[in-house]
Design an enzyme around this catalytic site. Structure first.
Site, PDB file in Angstrom:
ATOM      1  N   ARG A 102      52.264  34.746  46.245  1.00 46.85           N
ATOM      2  CA  ARG A 102      52.799  33.886  45.049  1.00 46.85           C
ATOM      3  C   ARG A 102      51.573  34.191  43.824  1.00 46.85           C
ATOM      4  NH1 ARG A 102      53.434  27.599  44.402  1.00 46.85           N
ATOM      5  NH2 ARG A 102      51.526  27.411  45.110  1.00 46.85           N
ATOM      6  N   THR A 106      49.488  32.454  38.393  1.00 52.30           N
ATOM      7  CA  THR A 106      51.458  32.678  37.399  1.00 52.30           C
ATOM      8  C   THR A 106      52.429  31.922  37.972  1.00 52.30           C
ATOM      9  OG1 THR A 106      52.075  35.074  38.577  1.00 52.30           O
ATOM     10  CG2 THR A 106      50.954  34.803  36.477  1.00 52.30           C
ATOM     11  N   ASP A 197      48.376  24.767  52.376  1.00 54.34           N
ATOM     12  CA  ASP A 197      49.141  25.103  52.233  1.00 54.34           C
ATOM     13  C   ASP A 197      49.589  25.551  53.742  1.00 54.34           C
ATOM     14  OD1 ASP A 197      48.421  28.709  50.011  1.00 54.34           O
ATOM     15  OD2 ASP A 197      48.876  28.339  53.021  1.00 54.34           O
ATOM     16  N   ASP A 200      47.859  28.699  55.850  1.00 54.11           N
ATOM     17  CA  ASP A 200      46.845  28.559  56.376  1.00 54.11           C
ATOM     18  C   ASP A 200      46.470  27.467  56.789  1.00 54.11           C
ATOM     19  OD1 ASP A 200      45.546  30.562  53.972  1.00 54.11           O
ATOM     20  OD2 ASP A 200      45.612  28.762  52.565  1.00 54.11           O
TER      21      ASP A 200
HETATM   22  C1  PRP Z   1      54.441  30.103  49.840  1.00 53.58           C
HETATM   23  C2  PRP Z   1      55.753  29.086  50.735  1.00 53.58           C
HETATM   24  C3  PRP Z   1      56.734  30.022  49.824  1.00 53.58           C
HETATM   25  C4  PRP Z   1      56.126  29.987  48.386  1.00 53.58           C
HETATM   26  C5  PRP Z   1      56.618  28.811  48.010  1.00 53.58           C
HETATM   27  O1  PRP Z   1      53.812  31.298  50.199  1.00 53.58           O
HETATM   28  O2  PRP Z   1      55.612  30.163  52.257  1.00 53.58           O
HETATM   29  O3  PRP Z   1      57.072  30.977  50.567  1.00 53.58           O
HETATM   30  O4  PRP Z   1      54.299  29.531  48.953  1.00 53.58           O
HETATM   31  O5  PRP Z   1      56.260  28.955  46.624  1.00 53.58           O
HETATM   32  P1  PRP Z   1      57.537  28.492  45.238  1.00 53.58           P
HETATM   33  O6  PRP Z   1      58.063  27.606  45.685  1.00 53.58           O
HETATM   34  O7  PRP Z   1      56.525  28.226  44.532  1.00 53.58           O
HETATM   35  O8  PRP Z   1      57.371  30.153  45.282  1.00 53.58           O
HETATM   36  P2  PRP Z   1      52.481  32.287  49.889  1.00 53.58           P
HETATM   37  O9  PRP Z   1      53.187  32.650  48.868  1.00 53.58           O
HETATM   38  O10 PRP Z   1      51.193  30.991  49.544  1.00 53.58           O
HETATM   39  O11 PRP Z   1      52.284  33.209  50.817  1.00 53.58           O
HETATM   40  P3  PRP Z   1      52.359  32.705  52.378  1.00 53.58           P
HETATM   41  O12 PRP Z   1      52.860  32.372  53.332  1.00 53.58           O
HETATM   42  O13 PRP Z   1      51.390  33.748  53.374  1.00 53.58           O
HETATM   43  O14 PRP Z   1      51.287  32.500  52.710  1.00 53.58           O
HETATM   44  N1  URA Z   2      53.189  26.530  49.647  1.00 54.46           N
HETATM   45  C1  URA Z   2      52.551  25.643  50.447  1.00 54.46           C
HETATM   46  O1  URA Z   2      52.186  26.037  51.241  1.00 54.46           O
HETATM   47  N2  URA Z   2      52.364  24.817  49.858  1.00 54.46           N
HETATM   48  C2  URA Z   2      52.399  24.250  48.979  1.00 54.46           C
HETATM   49  O2  URA Z   2      52.482  23.004  49.052  1.00 54.46           O
HETATM   50  C3  URA Z   2      52.952  25.101  47.604  1.00 54.46           C
HETATM   51  C4  URA Z   2      53.310  26.693  48.023  1.00 54.46           C
END
Ligand code: PRP
Ligand code: URA
Length: 215
Positions: A102, A106, A197, A200
């Site tokens: 994400r 945006t 997150d 993370d």
């Molecule tokens: C996080 C999470 C989802 C997304 C949710 O992933 O694991 O995939 O955000 O957000 P949304 O509903 O607004 O799309 P991220 O893009 O942070 O990637 P990661 O899992 O690699 O940390």
């Molecule tokens: N992705 C995450 O990991 N945490 C949030 O709260 C939203 C998106």
């Protein structure tokens, strides 16, 4: 299709530990796996099963097996924290991956990887712990649906109202299973109260973790 919030006390106990900022990554990983087991048990409740008979040491007994058409798809990277629970519960499951990231500004997901097993006519458990704006889950569902699955079931740890609304608009036939429907999103798209997150916290990549201690 509906939203199911797993209100089992054990699921809520585990979720509370995940929310706790003091929970370090090794424990976070263990608890995420345990909570996923509770969520997946709920999600597979309605899946087709097959009547079988087995021979006990005493006589034949009727039984049921879950049909072997199950596919698990983890959205990278945070969905990996849920995958092992599914492969342990269903050792025969076929596994796929969808890499989405994400954008911080945006909040739109960008696809960087996709590897799916055949899903036509099969039941797909789509795994991503956080349903925030819903952009990532909706994008993954769209991709899977081009391959003709019998059904997609979305399993997450925490959902925001905005994400649920997006899924119900774009993929109304996809049921959502979660441990919590939270209150809102921050301007940056983080779930409130949420747990931060997930990726993370799962992998110890929170910015402050690598910083030297304050003196
Ligand atoms: C996080 C999470 C989802 C997304 C949710 O992933 O694991 O995939 O955000 O957000 P949304 O509903 O607004 O799309 P991220 O893009 O942070 O990637 P990661 O899992 O690699 O940390
Ligand atoms: N992705 C995450 O990991 N945490 C949030 O709260 C939203 C998106």
């Amino acid at each position: 299709m509906g939203l199911t919030v797993a209100d089992h006390p054990l699921a809520q106990h585990l979720l509370t530990q995940l929310r706790d900022v003091q929970t370090p990554p090794p424990l976070f990983r263990t608890i995420a796996k345990r909570l996923t087991i509770a969520l997946v048990l709920e999600a597979v409740r309605g899946l087709p099963s097959v009547r079988v008979e087995v021979e006990t040491p005493l006589e034949r007994a009727p039984g049921r097996t879950i049909s072997p058409d199950l596919v698990a798809v983890a959205i990278l990277r945070a969905g990996l924290g849920m995958l092992e629970a599914v492969t342990e519960l269903f050792p025969e499951v076929s596994v796929g991956y969808i890499g989405l990231e994400r954008d911080d500004v945006t909040l739109q997901p960008t696809s960087y990887y996709e590897k799916l097993p055949p899903v036509e006519g099969r039941h797909v458990l789509l795994l991503d712990p956080m349903l925030a704006t819903g952009g990532s889950a909706a994008r993954a569902c769209s991709s899977i649906k081009t391959k003709g699955p019998a059904q997609v079931l979305f399993v997450c740890v925490v959902a925001a109202p905005q994400g649920v609304a997006r899924m119900q608009r774009d993929h109304p036939e996809v049921p959502i299973f979660t441990a919590a429907l939270d209150r809102d999103l921050t301007e940056n798209g983080y779930i409130l109260p949420g747990l931060g997150d997930f990726g993370d916290r799962l992998y110890g990549t929170e910015p402050h973790l690598g910083a030297p201690p304050n003196r």
